[in-house]
Each structure stands twice: as structure tokens, then as C-alpha cells.
Motif scaffolding. Structure first.
Motif, PDB file in Angstrom:
ATOM      1  N   GLU A 180      -9.304  -3.676  -4.300  1.00 41.69           N
ATOM      2  CA  GLU A 180     -10.399  -3.058  -5.039  1.00 41.69           C
ATOM      3  C   GLU A 180     -10.148  -3.120  -6.544  1.00 41.69           C
ATOM      4  N   SER A 216      -6.833  -3.371   2.675  1.00 38.10           N
ATOM      5  CA  SER A 216      -8.060  -3.760   1.972  1.00 38.10           C
ATOM      6  C   SER A 216      -8.219  -3.033   0.645  1.00 38.10           C
ATOM      7  N   GLN A 217      -7.789  -1.797   0.597  1.00 34.74           N
ATOM      8  CA  GLN A 217      -7.928  -1.021  -0.637  1.00 34.74           C
ATOM      9  C   GLN A 217      -7.137  -1.625  -1.793  1.00 34.74           C
ATOM     10  N   GLN A 218      -6.120  -2.416  -1.504  1.00 34.91           N
ATOM     11  CA  GLN A 218      -5.310  -3.002  -2.574  1.00 34.91           C
ATOM     12  C   GLN A 218      -6.111  -4.012  -3.398  1.00 34.91           C
ATOM     13  N   PRO A 240      -4.840   2.112   7.862  1.00 37.83           N
ATOM     14  CA  PRO A 240      -3.993   2.736   6.850  1.00 37.83           C
ATOM     15  C   PRO A 240      -2.534   2.800   7.299  1.00 37.83           C
ATOM     16  N   PRO A 271       0.815  -1.213   0.000  1.00 34.79           N
ATOM     17  CA  PRO A 271       0.000   0.000   0.000  1.00 34.79           C
ATOM     18  C   PRO A 271       0.849   1.264   0.000  1.00 34.79           C
ATOM     19  N   GLU A 316      -3.156   4.618   2.606  1.00 35.81           N
ATOM     20  CA  GLU A 316      -4.008   3.542   2.110  1.00 35.81           C
ATOM     21  C   GLU A 316      -4.081   2.392   3.103  1.00 35.81           C
ATOM     22  N   THR A 317      -5.181   1.660   3.043  1.00 36.41           N
ATOM     23  CA  THR A 317      -5.312   0.446   3.840  1.00 36.41           C
ATOM     24  C   THR A 317      -4.924  -0.766   2.984  1.00 36.41           C
TER      25      THR A 317
END
Length: 233
Positions: free
Chosen positions: A109, A105-107, A165, A98, A102-103
Motif C-alpha cells: 500500500e 498485501s498491506q506491505q 495476517p 510484515p 498485518e497481511t
């Protein structure tokens, strides 16, 4: 090469979720046979802060510059912990990467889900990989006995870590290398390529499962040696 014109000799290995540091044995043995000083972090997997603290304690013990290596969730950990002044380079082994703010989890998406990688989450919010799906999802290319040992020695992770994050992205200031397992069932291949390309990593691909650090230790060790020879302290 280091500023003194000598190869970096310290390596710090960081495991990911659902595993402990014992999976690094093959990489450890390969590197120590080549004269490297290898340390293996035992992440508690209780929070990003706790895992970064565990990694920082090991980095503090190094007697000089080090290559910091992370597998899977360990990639998020080294992204944050890698700002440590003793870290000269980063190696991401089928790992998350990341950016600051960013978290983890966002990776995921925008990328396809992976049906073989099934996480069973308990009432306390900690997750284990599903036992029946473990070999297919985590270590398909491992011997049955080795996959069973990995399954039975799982270290659960606090699922809340994926929503935390990162504050710093060490890859923005330090050179990075990436090993991508082409048969990895934990991540979409496009996701792994996207993360590695975004951080500007030198990419090595190898036919292997998510447990590439266990099943292809010589390849992983080789990339770490390349990093040690080319990072600048």
C-alpha cells in the motif's frame, strides 16, 4: 557470537513465491564450503500456515541455533516462523516483512506498481508469473537458460496467502539483516527500503534482479555469514 563464544553454524533457507528451493544452490554451496550446515525448506505455497509448518519442521531438526533466511514471500514466512527458539537471527533477501496483525498485501500500500512483474491467476486461485514477462520481471540479470529454467520450474502460489495476517513478528525480538536488489522489478525500491528500515535491519544493497539469491549468491552468502557471526544465541 553465541553465548558459548562460537559462531552459529546452522543456516535455514526459505524460498518465495513462484519458485522452489533449488534456486538456493549457489548460496548453499558457498556456505557449505565455509563449513556451515545448510538446510533448504521446500514451501508448498498453499497457505501461510503450511509454509510456516514446513519451515518449523526444518528448524526442529537443527542441532543448535540457526540463521533463518527468506526470499520475497519467504520473508513473510520467516517473520512468523522466526519465533522458533532455535532462530538466532533473520536475513531478508529482497523480502517482505510484515508486522504482527498485518497481511502481506498491506506491505504494497502506497507504493508504485511494477509493470514487469505480471501474475497470471487461474480459476483455482493459484498464480504463476507470466511466461513472456518472467525474465524481465523475475530474473533480468540471469543467463537466458537459467531464467528459462526458473520460469519452467515455477511453483504456483495460492494467492489467498497475501491476505493472511501474520500472528507474530520475529524481527521485533531478533536481529535482522536485509539484502536489497536495486534492480528488483517485483517490488518498488522505496517499499523494500521502507520494510528493511522499519524492522531495523542492517541493509546491504546489490545491483541485481529479484532473483538476487540466484544471480548474486556470494553477496547473499556474505550477509548470512555476517549474521551468523553477530547474532546471539
Amino acid at each position: 557470537m553465541t553465548g558459548a563464544g562460537q559462531e552459529i553454524k546452522n543456516v535455514v533457507l526459505v524460498h518465495g513465491a513462484f519458485a522452489d528451493g533449488s534456486g538456493w544452490r549457489g548460496v548453499h554451496d558457498d556456505l557449505t564450503a565455509q563449513g556451515y550446515r545448510v538446510s533448504v525448506v521446500q514451501n508448498p505455497l498453499t497457505s501461510l500456515e503450511d509454509d510456516v509448518a514446513a519451515t518449523t519442521r526444518v528448524l526442529d531438526r537443527q542441532d543448535g541455533p540457526a540463521i533463518l533466511v527468506g526470499h520475497s514471500w519467504g520473508g513473510t514466512v520467516i517473520t512468523e516462523a522466526g519465533v522458533h527458539p532455535k532462530v538466532a537471527g533473520l536475513v531478508y533477501v529482497s523480502a517482505l516483512a510484515p508486522d504482527a496483525g498485518e497481511t502481506t498485501s498491506q506491505q504494497y500500500e502506497g507504493f508504485a506498481p511494477t509493470p514487469d512483474f505480471v501474475i497470471d491467476v487461474g480459476e483455482d486461485g493459484y498464480g504463476f508469473l507470466n511466461g513472456d514477462k518472467f525474465k524481465a520481471g523475475f530474473a533480468a540479470d540471469a543467463a537466458d537458460a537459467d531464467a528459462a529454467f526458473l520460469r519452467d520450474t515455477q511453483l504456483p502460489i495460492n494467492m489467498a496467502v497475501f491476505a493472511t495476517p501474520v500472528k507474530n513478528a520475529a524481527w521485533r525480538d531478533k536481529p535482522s539483516w536485509a539484502v536489497i536488489a536495486t534492480d528488483d522489478k517485483a517490488f518498488d525500491q522505496a517499499m523494500l527500503q521502507h520494510m528493511a528500515e522499519r524492522i531495523g535491519a542492517e541493509i546491504t544493497t546489490v545491483p541485481a534482479s529479484h532473483a538476487v539469491y540466484v544471480t548474486q549468491p556470494a553477496v547473499v552468502a556474505g550477509v548470512i555469514v555476517t549474521a551468523a557471526k553477530n547474532a546471539t544465541a
